[in-house]
Design a protein around this motif. Sequence first.
Motif, mmCIF file in Angstrom:
data_model
loop_
_atom_site.group_PDB
_atom_site.id
_atom_site.type_symbol
_atom_site.label_atom_id
_atom_site.label_comp_id
_atom_site.label_asym_id
_atom_site.label_seq_id
_atom_site.Cartn_x
_atom_site.Cartn_y
_atom_site.Cartn_z
ATOM 1 N N ARG A 3 3.111 1.180 6.757
ATOM 2 C CA ARG A 3 1.699 0.877 7.037
ATOM 3 C C ARG A 3 1.262 -0.393 6.314
ATOM 4 N NH1 ARG A 3 -1.919 3.900 9.485
ATOM 5 N NH2 ARG A 3 -3.532 2.905 8.225
ATOM 6 N N ASP B 121 5.164 0.615 14.780
ATOM 7 C CA ASP B 121 4.491 1.777 15.371
ATOM 8 C C ASP B 121 5.500 2.824 15.827
ATOM 9 O OD1 ASP B 121 1.972 0.760 14.938
ATOM 10 O OD2 ASP B 121 1.788 -0.138 16.925
ATOM 11 N N ASP C 242 -1.708 6.366 14.157
ATOM 12 C CA ASP C 242 -2.347 5.584 13.098
ATOM 13 C C ASP C 242 -3.149 6.483 12.157
ATOM 14 O OD1 ASP C 242 -3.058 2.939 11.951
ATOM 15 O OD2 ASP C 242 -5.072 3.510 12.577
ATOM 16 N N ARG D 158 2.619 -3.171 8.338
ATOM 17 C CA ARG D 158 1.860 -3.287 9.591
ATOM 18 C C ARG D 158 0.500 -3.943 9.363
ATOM 19 N NH1 ARG D 158 -1.898 -0.517 12.752
ATOM 20 N NH2 ARG D 158 -1.365 -0.385 14.979
ATOM 21 N N SER D 159 -0.115 -3.625 8.252
ATOM 22 C CA SER D 159 -1.433 -4.203 7.948
ATOM 23 C C SER D 159 -1.359 -5.719 7.826
ATOM 24 C CB SER D 159 -1.977 -3.582 6.660
ATOM 25 O OG SER D 159 -3.216 -4.168 6.313
ATOM 26 N N SER E 145 -0.724 8.959 10.169
ATOM 27 C CA SER E 145 0.033 8.306 9.099
ATOM 28 C C SER E 145 -0.852 7.986 7.908
ATOM 29 C CB SER E 145 0.705 7.038 9.627
ATOM 30 O OG SER E 145 -0.252 6.108 10.108
ATOM 31 N N GLN E 146 -2.099 7.558 8.163
ATOM 32 C CA GLN E 146 -3.000 7.260 7.055
ATOM 33 C C GLN E 146 -3.349 8.516 6.261
ATOM 34 O OE1 GLN E 146 -4.360 4.348 5.617
ATOM 35 N NE2 GLN E 146 -4.812 5.977 4.155
#
Length: 402
Positions: free
Chosen positions: A134, A216, A239, A137-138, A242-243
């Motif tokens: 993540r 993803d 999304d 990805r950010s 996962s967060q």
Amino acid sequence: MAKQHPKVIAGIDTHADTHHVAVISETGQHLADREFLAVGSGYRKIVEFIIGFGPVVAVGVEGTGSYGAELSRVLSREGIQVLEVMRPNRQGRRLKGKSDPLDAYQAAESALAGRGTATPKARDGAVESLRVLRSERSTAMRARVAVMNQIQSFLVSAPEPLRAKYRGLTRTAQMSALEKTRPAGTISEPLNATATALKRLATRYRALHQEIALIDAELDAIITTHAPLLRDLHGVGTDVASQLLVTVGDNPERICTEAQFAALVGVAPIPASSGKTIRHRLSRGGDRQANKAIHHVVLVRMMSDTRTRTYVARRRAEGKSTKEIMRCLKRYVARELYDQLLHPQPAPDAAALRALRKTKNITLQAAADDLRVWPTALSRLERGLTRDDHFHQRYESWLNDH
């Protein structure tokens, strides 16, 4: 009779290159402190140094999520309880001063008193993989947005012959057209230089887009393996799931109650009354990224979930504002998420359905017609591309009866 050693508590002030360790007794007496290198051999020496004073009750560590992450893992593997210690407030530092030994002793005293401590996340499981992906990805998302903004900026000020080629195109078509160009000519000419820069930016955009798609897919694979039922909740996708898993960590037992989870994700209501006004508002503390994820779930449900839309209409009739309704919905969503995170159920084996159907020589079209669903929907269920536990049971019962 062998002499029993008194129990001790340790505190560790962590840094990038060194860790300072202090040891105190159960009565708070300062025993010793020493500095160690923040490397593998240094971690082993820290363990030997601490246990050399007697049985260890706990170790308070500053920065268990950054400089002290690996040290926390080493201590936990040795069976030593690790507590995350908050940094002393500025007022206390002004009164007592600041140095590595003072900070280490402060960490040990906080662990002894149970003041400003928390159970750290175990950063050694699948959730740590989610956190790393993540984070990658950010940065890729921000870079892609920056590339797109720069392309639009170049096109705004580009010469008209270049602007006319891409006017009116969608973003996807624009990126594809820019990437296929073959600029030629002297690079010192503004038109040629702009065309060359746009082609390189479009190529960079495609690479970032592919990188995000790959991440993803990797996130989806991890969640499918370790928390498949979390996405069964309406509005919870890869999304959001996962967060939430990153927020909770690999050791969800550190969140003992539903109220603690609500506080962690910033949806615990707190009083905000004054005079004749009696109301509550949501806490502004907690993990703001998790709070954003829950906010997304609420928005999706308010648009597409019949149960939620009915609730919103009823609360509006009672005179509640949209903010107050969303505050209540966030609390309800947090309750559902807590149950799914703490009491997960194994995902049904969708592949077994296809094998069972083929053993009975039933075509996909025949099964779909009898069950009154589209063949594509049935095929996606069999391949595990969609999740519907209720329909899975219905389909399995139908196959067993034929």
